[in-house]
Design a protein around this motif. Structure first.
Motif, PDB file in Angstrom:
ATOM      1  N   LEU A  54       0.885  -1.256   0.018  1.00  0.00           N
ATOM      2  CA  LEU A  54      -0.002   0.075  -0.011  1.00  0.00           C
ATOM      3  C   LEU A  54       0.926   1.259   0.117  1.00  0.00           C
ATOM      4  CD1 LEU A  54      -3.168   0.389   0.082  1.00  0.00           C
ATOM      5  CD2 LEU A  54      -2.792   0.682   2.482  1.00  0.00           C
ATOM      6  N   VAL A  55       0.490   2.359  -0.738  1.00  0.00           N
ATOM      7  CA  VAL A  55       1.342   3.348  -0.902  1.00  0.00           C
ATOM      8  C   VAL A  55       0.453   4.704  -0.761  1.00  0.00           C
ATOM      9  CG1 VAL A  55       3.125   4.662  -2.524  1.00  0.00           C
ATOM     10  CG2 VAL A  55       2.799   2.176  -2.731  1.00  0.00           C
ATOM     11  N   LYS A  93      -9.928   1.397   7.660  1.00  0.00           N
ATOM     12  CA  LYS A  93     -10.186   0.133   6.686  1.00  0.00           C
ATOM     13  C   LYS A  93      -9.695  -1.045   7.157  1.00  0.00           C
ATOM     14  CE  LYS A  93     -11.033   3.012   3.114  1.00  0.00           C
ATOM     15  NZ  LYS A  93     -12.344   2.828   2.577  1.00  0.00           N
ATOM     16  N   GLY A  94      -9.431  -1.156   8.675  1.00  0.00           N
ATOM     17  CA  GLY A  94      -8.911  -2.504   9.073  1.00  0.00           C
ATOM     18  C   GLY A  94      -7.791  -3.204   8.639  1.00  0.00           C
ATOM     19  N   MET A  95      -6.801  -2.208   8.184  1.00  0.00           N
ATOM     20  CA  MET A  95      -5.737  -2.652   7.494  1.00  0.00           C
ATOM     21  C   MET A  95      -4.409  -2.380   8.103  1.00  0.00           C
ATOM     22  SD  MET A  95      -6.873  -1.749   3.599  1.00  0.00           S
ATOM     23  CE  MET A  95      -5.683  -2.377   2.640  1.00  0.00           C
ATOM     24  N   LEU A  96      -4.283  -2.471   9.342  1.00  0.00           N
ATOM     25  CA  LEU A  96      -3.198  -2.060  10.147  1.00  0.00           C
ATOM     26  C   LEU A  96      -1.942  -3.177   9.915  1.00  0.00           C
ATOM     27  CD1 LEU A  96      -4.700  -0.679  13.489  1.00  0.00           C
ATOM     28  CD2 LEU A  96      -3.496   0.574  11.671  1.00  0.00           C
ATOM     29  N   ASP A  97      -2.382  -4.091   9.383  1.00  0.00           N
ATOM     30  CA  ASP A  97      -1.191  -5.139   9.081  1.00  0.00           C
ATOM     31  C   ASP A  97      -0.427  -5.414   7.839  1.00  0.00           C
ATOM     32  OD1 ASP A  97      -3.408  -6.213   8.219  1.00  0.00           O
ATOM     33  OD2 ASP A  97      -3.207  -8.195   9.146  1.00  0.00           O
ATOM     34  N   VAL A  98      -0.750  -4.334   6.977  1.00  0.00           N
ATOM     35  CA  VAL A  98      -0.294  -4.366   5.771  1.00  0.00           C
ATOM     36  C   VAL A  98       1.002  -3.829   5.590  1.00  0.00           C
ATOM     37  CG1 VAL A  98      -2.789  -4.457   4.655  1.00  0.00           C
ATOM     38  CG2 VAL A  98      -1.435  -2.127   4.978  1.00  0.00           C
ATOM     39  N   ASN A  99       2.004  -4.176   4.336  1.00  0.00           N
ATOM     40  CA  ASN A  99       3.103  -3.477   4.157  1.00  0.00           C
ATOM     41  C   ASN A  99       2.603  -2.288   3.482  1.00  0.00           C
ATOM     42  OD1 ASN A  99       4.594  -5.491   4.770  1.00  0.00           O
ATOM     43  ND2 ASN A  99       4.472  -6.590   3.023  1.00  0.00           N
ATOM     44  N   ALA A 100       3.222  -1.092   3.742  1.00  0.00           N
ATOM     45  CA  ALA A 100       3.015   0.213   3.538  1.00  0.00           C
ATOM     46  C   ALA A 100       4.172   0.995   3.181  1.00  0.00           C
ATOM     47  CB  ALA A 100       1.983   1.037   4.334  1.00  0.00           C
ATOM     48  N   ARG A 101       4.217   2.270   2.490  1.00  0.00           N
ATOM     49  CA  ARG A 101       5.243   2.888   2.129  1.00  0.00           C
ATOM     50  C   ARG A 101       4.779   4.131   1.926  1.00  0.00           C
ATOM     51  NH1 ARG A 101       6.350   0.567  -3.062  1.00  0.00           N
ATOM     52  NH2 ARG A 101       6.003   2.304  -4.824  1.00  0.00           N
ATOM     53  N   PHE A 102       5.664   5.347   2.207  1.00  0.00           N
ATOM     54  CA  PHE A 102       5.250   6.834   1.680  1.00  0.00           C
ATOM     55  C   PHE A 102       6.085   7.163   0.490  1.00  0.00           C
ATOM     56  CE2 PHE A 102       4.267   6.226   5.967  1.00  0.00           C
ATOM     57  CZ  PHE A 102       3.008   6.869   6.154  1.00  0.00           C
ATOM     58  N   ASP A 103       5.395   7.592  -0.553  1.00  0.00           N
ATOM     59  CA  ASP A 103       6.228   8.129  -1.753  1.00  0.00           C
ATOM     60  C   ASP A 103       5.893   9.628  -1.846  1.00  0.00           C
ATOM     61  OD1 ASP A 103       6.883   5.473  -2.065  1.00  0.00           O
ATOM     62  OD2 ASP A 103       5.859   5.470  -4.163  1.00  0.00           O
ATOM     63  N   VAL A 104       6.703  10.157  -2.430  1.00  0.00           N
ATOM     64  CA  VAL A 104       6.451  11.644  -2.934  1.00  0.00           C
ATOM     65  C   VAL A 104       6.490  11.744  -4.597  1.00  0.00           C
ATOM     66  CG1 VAL A 104       7.145  14.104  -2.766  1.00  0.00           C
ATOM     67  CG2 VAL A 104       7.231  12.554  -0.784  1.00  0.00           C
ATOM     68  N   ILE A 105       5.570  12.539  -4.989  1.00  0.00           N
ATOM     69  CA  ILE A 105       5.783  12.741  -6.475  1.00  0.00           C
ATOM     70  C   ILE A 105       5.674  14.102  -6.529  1.00  0.00           C
ATOM     71  CG2 ILE A 105       4.427  12.602  -8.625  1.00  0.00           C
ATOM     72  CD1 ILE A 105       3.381   9.991  -7.962  1.00  0.00           C
ATOM     73  N   ALA A 106       6.876  14.715  -7.191  1.00  0.00           N
ATOM     74  CA  ALA A 106       7.111  15.958  -7.282  1.00  0.00           C
ATOM     75  C   ALA A 106       7.037  16.439  -8.918  1.00  0.00           C
ATOM     76  CB  ALA A 106       8.744  16.333  -6.822  1.00  0.00           C
ATOM     77  N   ILE A 107       6.129  17.459  -9.022  1.00  0.00           N
ATOM     78  CA  ILE A 107       5.715  17.856 -10.635  1.00  0.00           C
ATOM     79  C   ILE A 107       6.104  19.345 -10.547  1.00  0.00           C
ATOM     80  CG2 ILE A 107       4.118  18.122 -12.177  1.00  0.00           C
ATOM     81  CD1 ILE A 107       2.486  15.474 -10.681  1.00  0.00           C
ATOM     82  N   THR A 108       6.910  19.510 -11.589  1.00  0.00           N
ATOM     83  CA  THR A 108       7.082  20.843 -12.134  1.00  0.00           C
ATOM     84  C   THR A 108       6.546  21.160 -13.377  1.00  0.00           C
ATOM     85  OG1 THR A 108       9.164  20.739 -10.963  1.00  0.00           O
ATOM     86  CG2 THR A 108       8.903  22.704 -12.433  1.00  0.00           C
ATOM     87  N   ILE A 109       5.537  22.221 -13.431  1.00  0.00           N
ATOM     88  CA  ILE A 109       5.039  22.428 -14.799  1.00  0.00           C
ATOM     89  C   ILE A 109       5.388  23.650 -15.443  1.00  0.00           C
ATOM     90  CG2 ILE A 109       2.613  22.674 -16.088  1.00  0.00           C
ATOM     91  CD1 ILE A 109       1.340  20.975 -13.994  1.00  0.00           C
ATOM     92  N   LEU A 110       6.636  23.625 -15.904  1.00  0.00           N
ATOM     93  CA  LEU A 110       7.264  24.653 -16.712  1.00  0.00           C
ATOM     94  C   LEU A 110       6.507  25.107 -17.892  1.00  0.00           C
ATOM     95  CD1 LEU A 110      10.941  23.913 -15.974  1.00  0.00           C
ATOM     96  CD2 LEU A 110       9.474  25.432 -14.649  1.00  0.00           C
ATOM     97  N   SER A 111       6.083  24.061 -18.670  1.00  0.00           N
ATOM     98  CA  SER A 111       5.301  24.243 -19.880  1.00  0.00           C
ATOM     99  C   SER A 111       3.868  23.441 -19.835  1.00  0.00           C
ATOM    100  CB  SER A 111       6.151  23.668 -21.070  1.00  0.00           C
ATOM    101  OG  SER A 111       5.305  23.332 -22.098  1.00  0.00           O
ATOM    102  N   PRO A 112       2.921  23.764 -20.251  1.00  0.00           N
ATOM    103  CA  PRO A 112       1.661  22.875 -20.127  1.00  0.00           C
ATOM    104  C   PRO A 112       1.756  21.402 -20.679  1.00  0.00           C
ATOM    105  CG  PRO A 112       1.080  25.106 -20.563  1.00  0.00           C
ATOM    106  CD  PRO A 112       2.532  25.063 -20.871  1.00  0.00           C
ATOM    107  N   ASP A 113       2.517  21.414 -21.768  1.00  0.00           N
ATOM    108  CA  ASP A 113       2.709  20.238 -22.483  1.00  0.00           C
ATOM    109  C   ASP A 113       3.777  19.294 -22.068  1.00  0.00           C
ATOM    110  OD1 ASP A 113       0.563  21.394 -24.239  1.00  0.00           O
ATOM    111  OD2 ASP A 113       2.318  22.328 -25.599  1.00  0.00           O
ATOM    112  N   ALA A 114       4.513  19.896 -20.992  1.00  0.00           N
ATOM    113  CA  ALA A 114       5.710  18.759 -20.554  1.00  0.00           C
ATOM    114  C   ALA A 114       5.797  19.001 -19.133  1.00  0.00           C
ATOM    115  CB  ALA A 114       6.834  19.050 -21.510  1.00  0.00           C
TER     116      ALA A 114
END
Length: 128
Positions: A54-55, A93-114
């Motif tokens: 779970l992420v 959710k009653g899911m305290l025993d699952v494998n989980a991690r924390f991710d970060v997604i960093a987005i830079t929108i210098l151009s709307p197309d890219a």
């Protein structure tokens, strides 16, 4: 810019970033389970499943590098808020025993197309 307009534009930018992040994760075969989960003391932008893991994903979006790279906004305080929300989500959710991690997604929108998307897996540990 009229009062309050900046926060409106930031909210739109944040939603766009979260949509881009969700689409990016789906292309990587993650399964999106929940978005924008809020509880007292915190919020998680995206909850996804990567195989059996779970992420909890924090998305940070910027239009410019003027304030530094987006991931620097995930401060220790913010990590604690995300951790609280993740624990609340798991408890509900009653899911305290699952494998989980924390991710970060960093987005830079210098151009709307890219937009530039950087995915940091295991970005931080559970913070108290």
């Amino acid at each position: 810019m009229p009062v309050g307009e900046g926060s409106h534009h930031n909210k739109i930018l944040g939603v766009r970033g979260e949509d881009l992040a969700a689409a990016y994760l789906e292309r990587l075969r993650y399964r999106i389970i929940d978005r924008n989960f809020r509880c007292r003391g915190g919020e998680v932008d995206i909850v996804a499943r990567d195989g059996k893991t779970l992420v909890f994903v924090e998305v940070k979006t910027r239009r410019t590098a003027g304030y530094g790279v987006p991931q620097l906004a995930v401060t220790p305080f913010k990590q604690r808020q995300i951790s609280k929300a993740a624990l609340a989500w798991l408890t509900r959710k009653g899911m305290l025993d699952v494998n989980a991690r924390f991710d970060v997604i960093a987005i830079t929108i210098l151009s709307p197309d890219a937009p530039r998307i950087e995915h940091i897996t295991n970005a931080f540990e559970l913070a108290y």
